[in-house]
Design a protein around this motif. Sequence first.
Motif, PDB file in Angstrom:
ATOM      1  N   GLY A 135     -22.795   5.317  17.577  1.00 25.05           N
ATOM      2  CA  GLY A 135     -23.054   6.577  18.257  1.00 25.05           C
ATOM      3  C   GLY A 135     -21.823   7.441  18.437  1.00 25.05           C
ATOM      4  N   VAL A 136     -20.827   7.246  17.595  1.00 23.29           N
ATOM      5  CA  VAL A 136     -19.589   8.011  17.693  1.00 23.29           C
ATOM      6  C   VAL A 136     -19.713   9.284  16.865  1.00 23.29           C
ATOM      7  N   ASP A 137     -19.463  10.421  17.485  1.00 21.83           N
ATOM      8  CA  ASP A 137     -19.478  11.701  16.779  1.00 21.83           C
ATOM      9  C   ASP A 137     -18.096  11.942  16.191  1.00 21.83           C
ATOM     10  N   THR A 138     -17.991  11.869  14.878  1.00 23.01           N
ATOM     11  CA  THR A 138     -16.689  12.043  14.224  1.00 23.01           C
ATOM     12  C   THR A 138     -16.282  13.502  14.103  1.00 23.01           C
ATOM     13  N   GLY A 139     -17.254  14.413  14.206  1.00 23.80           N
ATOM     14  CA  GLY A 139     -16.950  15.830  14.062  1.00 23.80           C
ATOM     15  C   GLY A 139     -16.723  16.265  12.626  1.00 23.80           C
ATOM     16  N   LEU A 140     -16.992  15.391  11.677  1.00 20.46           N
ATOM     17  CA  LEU A 140     -16.767  15.743  10.277  1.00 20.46           C
ATOM     18  C   LEU A 140     -17.894  16.637   9.758  1.00 20.46           C
ATOM     19  N   ASP A 141     -17.540  17.450   8.781  1.00 21.11           N
ATOM     20  CA  ASP A 141     -18.517  18.271   8.068  1.00 21.11           C
ATOM     21  C   ASP A 141     -19.108  17.391   6.967  1.00 21.11           C
ATOM     22  N   MET A 142     -20.314  16.892   7.192  1.00 17.31           N
ATOM     23  CA  MET A 142     -20.870  15.913   6.260  1.00 17.31           C
ATOM     24  C   MET A 142     -21.265  16.532   4.920  1.00 17.31           C
ATOM     25  N   ALA A 143     -21.576  17.825   4.912  1.00 13.70           N
ATOM     26  CA  ALA A 143     -21.823  18.478   3.628  1.00 13.70           C
ATOM     27  C   ALA A 143     -20.547  18.522   2.808  1.00 13.70           C
ATOM     28  N   ALA A 144     -19.439  18.847   3.466  1.00 14.98           N
ATOM     29  CA  ALA A 144     -18.148  18.861   2.777  1.00 14.98           C
ATOM     30  C   ALA A 144     -17.762  17.452   2.346  1.00 14.98           C
ATOM     31  N   PHE A 145     -18.120  16.454   3.159  1.00 13.16           N
ATOM     32  CA  PHE A 145     -17.837  15.063   2.779  1.00 13.16           C
ATOM     33  C   PHE A 145     -18.624  14.682   1.529  1.00 13.16           C
TER      34      PHE A 145
END
Length: 283
Positions: free
Chosen positions: A259-269
């Motif tokens: 349940g950790v929000d990494t804040g990453l842009d998953m589309a960019a990932f």
Amino acid sequence: MKLIECPRDAMQGLPDFIPTATKTAYLNALLQVGFDTLDFGSFVSPKAIPQLRDTAEVLAGLDLSQTSTKLLAIVANLRGAETAAQHPEIAYLGFPLSVSETFQRRNTNQTTAQALADVAAMHNLCERTGKKLVAYLSMGFGNPYGDAWSPEIVTDFTEHLAALGVPIVALSDTVGASSADTIAPLFSALIPAFPNIEFGAHLHTTPTTWREKVTAAYDAGCRRFDGAIGGIGGCPMAADELTGNMATENLLAFLAERGVDTGLDMAAFGSAREAAAGVFATH
């Protein structure tokens, strides 16, 4: 939570040279994801690591205008650190300080005593130039050379780094020697003992052991993890058979489960993963 993406580690041992433009495009894709830090290159002898002989050229081509990601460069000695420190875009200098005397000689052509003297000089250099030093305790979970290893030895190295004021120490599983039984006690002991140090985990692993390793480090309080998309890479100075990096996608799956929000842009990932497939397909 800090996630450090390590394309430098993924690329450095590959035998075929990746063109500078290809490297640059891949790193620019990674800069859009939102990682805390990008371990992007190294200022070391091109004879030792020919794959990264173009680090300065790659750096010149990076677009840092639309990213919060900070850049980290690996150095192997004070001369390399002085070169890296001339680049204002670089926030962190990383130095591999080995718990194994044998590996220190193999990796940076120094004794441990010489490496520790370099660490002190590098830390002073970082303070003068507004950067931070990341000390990687390589062979931090054991080594294949028969050199002495124990939690007490790792603690002694950490005490030395703390006395110097080094702000970040990453325990590094250079050859995949760690297990949950070694990872958990080290982080559990070191994190509360050295509150002024930010501890990280640079774990090399196999597809079947990654989960137990990241779980052990996370549950022991580590909140800084290095990874590489695809689990590619390893240290070419360590062994003939490279043990891959912790796969970033596995790290993200684990953190999602917790349940950790990494804040990453998953589309960019996703785009970066597609780019990685092209970069590493023929290597």
